[in-house]
Write a protein that holds these residues in place. Structure first.
Motif: not given
Length: 448
Positions: A52-70
């Motif tokens: 099933v295709a879905y648009d996932d907006r659960v994690l806020s943009s900060a969380a979804a996009a973040a690659d903290l590169d830690l």
DNA sequence: TTGACTCAACATCCTTTGCTACAA
DNA sequence: TTGTAGGTTTCCATGTTGAGTCA
């Protein structure tokens, strides 16, 4: 129609027409379907499985996009590496059981670095809030947010108390990709378990030295965080990463006067049990007695008598004399004395001139005492339960348990206070004092 | 900012005698 | 036959904590 997932007040809102799933319910008010936030990862898996295709907006943009590169400079010890691997192999979920002093924090730092996603660390006390904050800041060189102790500042890596997390989970539950529960056994508490339910974070790590709970609530923790994926006991690490230790079990006699008081009180209790059809087949039957005591004066008297009997056996005079001998023998050692009652803490403090730490000790005073214990100004300290968990206690090599509960957890934590490896490679020592021919013998047996 | 207070939550609290149902 | 697990629910007391309030 495409399905859209979003986070709202501790739930996953599912707009569109989702397939029937056991944990998804219709919400007539909003005209959409909802799943509890903690089912987010399951929900995604189920949708992926069905194509099933879905648009996932659960994690806020900060969380979804973040690659903290830690990055972390920690060199994991072999068992820490195994624990982290086991957790990752289980889909970034699960509980890691490691003894006090074995570096649980380091494993969580490893996980945070590996996932490089916004992370929430939940801890039981302000003391731990500070410790984790300092450690994370030093390790990642980034500002660390804080929920608790009068602060409410969110960062990509945030540390929170259980209480503050409880108050804010429905609001910030979509902001983190990883949640770490320190001392995760607390999550079994009736209220605290909601924290894990309201967070969407798909990656979850629990850390504890004692996973299992006598009330069985670790099952709930398993559901919410994941099963225990790794376990090493103090015995497993003793001699290598923790100090070797001995436990000395010492039995003392009650004085005649104490014996009389004990038998009288214990007799009242047992008599009531005999005459009132209360049977103790399992632990929770005690609740039945407590319930009755609300309306039945005899039940109340029986409980109070039990309380008196406990006090006599736990605080007996000969334990104090025995402690005097032990302190004498360990003049040059660093000793922590544990009791079950604050009264006794203050008695011992006066008699042996040992600094006392209880819940009545103010935070600044407590810091002062522990800091002097650390630098060697004080070589002894006496406490009831305050130093069991959640406080950074300087290392000692001798623990004296004058009295305690039957809790395996309490015992493990107290033992953990002396297990940090010694510079000279010396052994740690725990004395356990028990009043002979009292219920305390059973209590002591239960905790091990 | 601090210190004192209140409040809610959590944890522990436990003993002999044999019930009842069910699995090995 | 033998051995083991089962089912129920709100509070006697003490110790401890974090949050919140107020001076």
């Amino acid at each position: 129609m495409t399905i859209t997932l979003s986070f709202e007040d501790g739930t996953i809102r599912i707009a569109g027409d989702p397939p029937a799933l056991p944990f998804v319910e219709d919400d007539p008010r909003s005209g959409t379907a909802r799943a509890p936030a903690h089912r987010y990862a399951d929900l995604r898996d189920a949708l992926d499985e069905r194509g099933v295709a879905y648009d996932d907006r659960v994690l806020s943009s900060a969380a979804a996009a973040a690659d903290l590169d830690l990055e972390t400079t920690y060199e994991l010890r072999p068992y820490q590496r195994e624990a982290l691997d086991a957790w990752r192999d289980n889909g970034d979920r699960g509980v890691i059981e490691l003894p006090t002093g074995s570096g649980k924090t380091v494993v969580a730092i490893g996980a945070t670095a590996a996932l490089s996603t916004p992370t929430l660390v939940v801890v039981p006390t302000i003391d731990l809030l500070d410790q984790w904050g300092r450690e994370l800041e030093a390790e990642f060189g980034a500002p660390i947010g804080r929920f608790g102790g009068g602060e409410q500042r969110q960062e990509r890596i945030t540390v929170s108390t259980y209480d503050s997390a409880y108050l804010r989970a429905d609001e910030v539950g979509g902001d983190f990709g990883l949640v770490v529960f320190d001392e995760v056994h607390h999550l079994g508490g009736e209220g605290y378990r909601d924290i894990a339910r309201l967070l969407a974070a798909p990656a979850r790590m629990g850390l504890t030295a004692t996973f299992e709970r006598p009330d069985g609530a670790h099952e709930v923790v398993s559901e919410l965080v994941g099963p225990r994926v790794y376990r090493a006991s103090a015995d497993d690490l003793a001699g290598t990463h923790l100090a070797d230790y001995d436990i000395k079990h010492i039995e003392v006699e009650l004085t005649d006067e104490e014996r009389a008081r004990y038998e009288e009180a214990q007799g009242t209790f047992v008599d009531y049990l005999r005459t009132s059809n209360i049977t103790f087949r399992s632990g929770s039957d005690y609740q039945e007695l407590v319930k009755r005591s609300g309306t039945d004066p005899r039940a109340r008297e029986a409980l109070l008598a039990k309380q008196r009997a406990r006090e006599v056996m736990m605080n007996s005079d000969n334990k104090v004399s025995e402690l005097e001998r032990i302190l004498d023998r360990h003049r040059d050692d660093r000793v922590i004395v544990f009791t079950a009652h604050t009264d006794l803490v203050y008695r011992l403090s006066e008699r042996f001139l040992i600094p006392a730490v209880t819940n009545e000790t103010s935070a600044p005073e407590r810091r002062e005492i522990l800091s002097r214990f650390r630098d060697g100004t004080y070589s002894r300290v006496v406490s009831a339960n305050v130093l069991d968990e959640g406080v950074d206690v300087p290392d000692a090599n001798v623990a004296v348990v004058l009295s305690g509960s039957g809790s395996e957890r309490e015992f493990t934590q107290r033992l953990g206070r002396v297990l940090r490896p010694k510079d000279d490679g010396g052994r740690a020592l725990l004395y356990e004092l028990v009043s002979r021919e009292t219920a305390e013998e059973r209590v002591a047996a239960r905790r091990r």
